[in-house]
Enzyme design. Sequence first.
Site, PDB file in Angstrom:
ATOM      1  N   HIS A 111       0.861  -1.190   0.000  1.00  0.00           N
ATOM      2  CA  HIS A 111       0.000   0.000   0.000  1.00  0.00           C
ATOM      3  C   HIS A 111       0.899   1.242   0.000  1.00  0.00           C
ATOM      4  O   HIS A 111       1.947   1.240   0.653  1.00  0.00           O
ATOM      5  CB  HIS A 111      -0.861  -0.025   1.271  1.00  0.00           C
ATOM      6  CG  HIS A 111      -1.722   1.190   1.449  1.00  0.00           C
ATOM      7  ND1 HIS A 111      -2.709   1.530   0.547  1.00  0.00           N
ATOM      8  CD2 HIS A 111      -1.757   2.141   2.422  1.00  0.00           C
ATOM      9  CE1 HIS A 111      -3.318   2.625   0.967  1.00  0.00           C
ATOM     10  NE2 HIS A 111      -2.753   3.031   2.094  1.00  0.00           N
ATOM     11  N   HIS A 156       1.440  11.224  -2.110  1.00  0.00           N
ATOM     12  CA  HIS A 156       0.184  11.055  -1.371  1.00  0.00           C
ATOM     13  C   HIS A 156      -0.577  12.368  -1.452  1.00  0.00           C
ATOM     14  O   HIS A 156      -0.209  13.341  -0.788  1.00  0.00           O
ATOM     15  CB  HIS A 156       0.492  10.667   0.083  1.00  0.00           C
ATOM     16  CG  HIS A 156      -0.645   9.974   0.752  1.00  0.00           C
ATOM     17  ND1 HIS A 156      -1.341  10.508   1.800  1.00  0.00           N
ATOM     18  CD2 HIS A 156      -1.221   8.767   0.498  1.00  0.00           C
ATOM     19  CE1 HIS A 156      -2.291   9.662   2.169  1.00  0.00           C
ATOM     20  NE2 HIS A 156      -2.246   8.603   1.406  1.00  0.00           N
ATOM     21  N   GLU A 190      -3.715   4.617  -8.702  1.00  0.00           N
ATOM     22  CA  GLU A 190      -4.776   5.493  -8.203  1.00  0.00           C
ATOM     23  C   GLU A 190      -4.644   6.766  -9.024  1.00  0.00           C
ATOM     24  O   GLU A 190      -3.710   7.540  -8.849  1.00  0.00           O
ATOM     25  CB  GLU A 190      -4.579   5.752  -6.714  1.00  0.00           C
ATOM     26  CG  GLU A 190      -5.817   6.360  -6.091  1.00  0.00           C
ATOM     27  CD  GLU A 190      -5.700   6.485  -4.585  1.00  0.00           C
ATOM     28  OE1 GLU A 190      -5.685   7.637  -4.130  1.00  0.00           O
ATOM     29  OE2 GLU A 190      -5.593   5.463  -3.890  1.00  0.00           O
TER      30      GLU A 190
END
Length: 498
Positions: A111, A156, A190
Amino acid sequence: MKKSKAPSSRRAEIQQLHQCYASGKTTLPACALLRFLHKEQMELTANEETAESLIDRYEIEETARESRCMTFEGFLRYMESKDCCVFDQAHTSVYQDMDQPLTSYFISSSHNTYLMGDQLVGKSHLDAYVCALRKGCRCLEIDCWDGPDMEPVVYHGYTLTTKILFKDVITTVEQHAFEVSAYPVILSLENHCSQEQQEVMAQYLISILGDKLLKTPLDHPTTGDLPSPNKKKVVVAEALSDLVVYTTSVKFISFSHSKDNQNYYENTSMAEKKARKLVKASGPDFVQHNQKFLTRIYPAGSRTSSSNYNPQEFWNVGSQLVALNFQSLGLPMDLNDGRFRDNGGCGYVLKPAVLMSSQRSFDPGCSQHNVKPTHLLLKVISGSNLPVPRSGKALDPFVRVEIHGIASDSRRKNTHTVKNNSLSPHWDSHMNFNISVPELCLIRFCVRDQTGLLSSDFVGQYMLPFSSLKKGYRWVPLRSRDGCSLDPASLFVFVWYS
């Protein structure tokens, strides 16, 4: 040259075994060694030839070797070798069927792979991808955002984590993807990029990965199924529609909705909290869902320090892509290392039959499984060369043995504490466990230093699947917090199960 007579905790126990089988003589003839292999080590396929090859490999005294005997020194060398490791050496290579659809495997998954630290101000770094791939990780996460000069970046989003270029990430993946494993890498993208920068990403994937990238469906006989890991390519998930062949991400609504509407090439991603609720409320349905579809579980957004959940609870329902923060050390990553030490460390481990049966529904929350439980006896005999803390003070060590499986199988037991002995502590402690679903279990040996009445510090650990556990007198190679070998630190144990 004879091995020096340095004090070794295992010496006394091993000397006893050697004397017992040598029946008072100074050397162990091949036939007596064979008896030891059959009776103690449960090496039932061993024959006279096996015993002689061990003498050839480990005996250095020529006269003993010529008369097909083993001195104590040779026997000690054998007992401290890979041949006597608690981990089945046949499992250090790929030995499982690799032609099942991807849904039939646990797949080592990471992750926020780009992060080296926490999720708010941590560093994004290409090394994080290299580290994960070298640990056998087969599913990497890449969070993509629009960058300056039409160069997509990875970080992020909406935080102060540093940024790296998408093209550099893909180049790093291309260089290291198949270094330790030949099996497919799934890229979980993502995607937060504009249409223009998505096109740039697609071009980079095609130009950098070349023929390593899966661009069109594979011809494979199991139509209506995902391909097997033997189709060794990089698979892209969740983005750039033309390049997504097998792992389009869809929103999970319910198990019955998936059954009626989800296509085999679609997968669902869900946060740990939602997944945990589903495990509790409808475990058997979750198991059946995972027989047909890939499920990716990821840590809760509230874990800003990049901590991890316990992956075991999601393996228990057959979830394939149980994603962890690889940069965060501790029990969850130890479990991951143990699970994927199996099958040659290739990052794909076949799910046990109990999770794949269409006839019998399996409920990991239920403690009665209509089968006779497996009885496991572990005798923790002694330790050897335990690492001393920086202070240089000798340890007060004890060993904690943990069973991680379905809730009713999960247990832990401690030996007593030995005072002031890091070199050769001796426990001789017997532990009994009853295990109803051993094929899902992992066993962890953890050495701790007693620092107070109720406090202790981590010293070293080793984790392995129950299915890779060898019977008999075995040594346990200890590893550090970050999974590195602490050689020559080890434990000496006796293992029996029925």
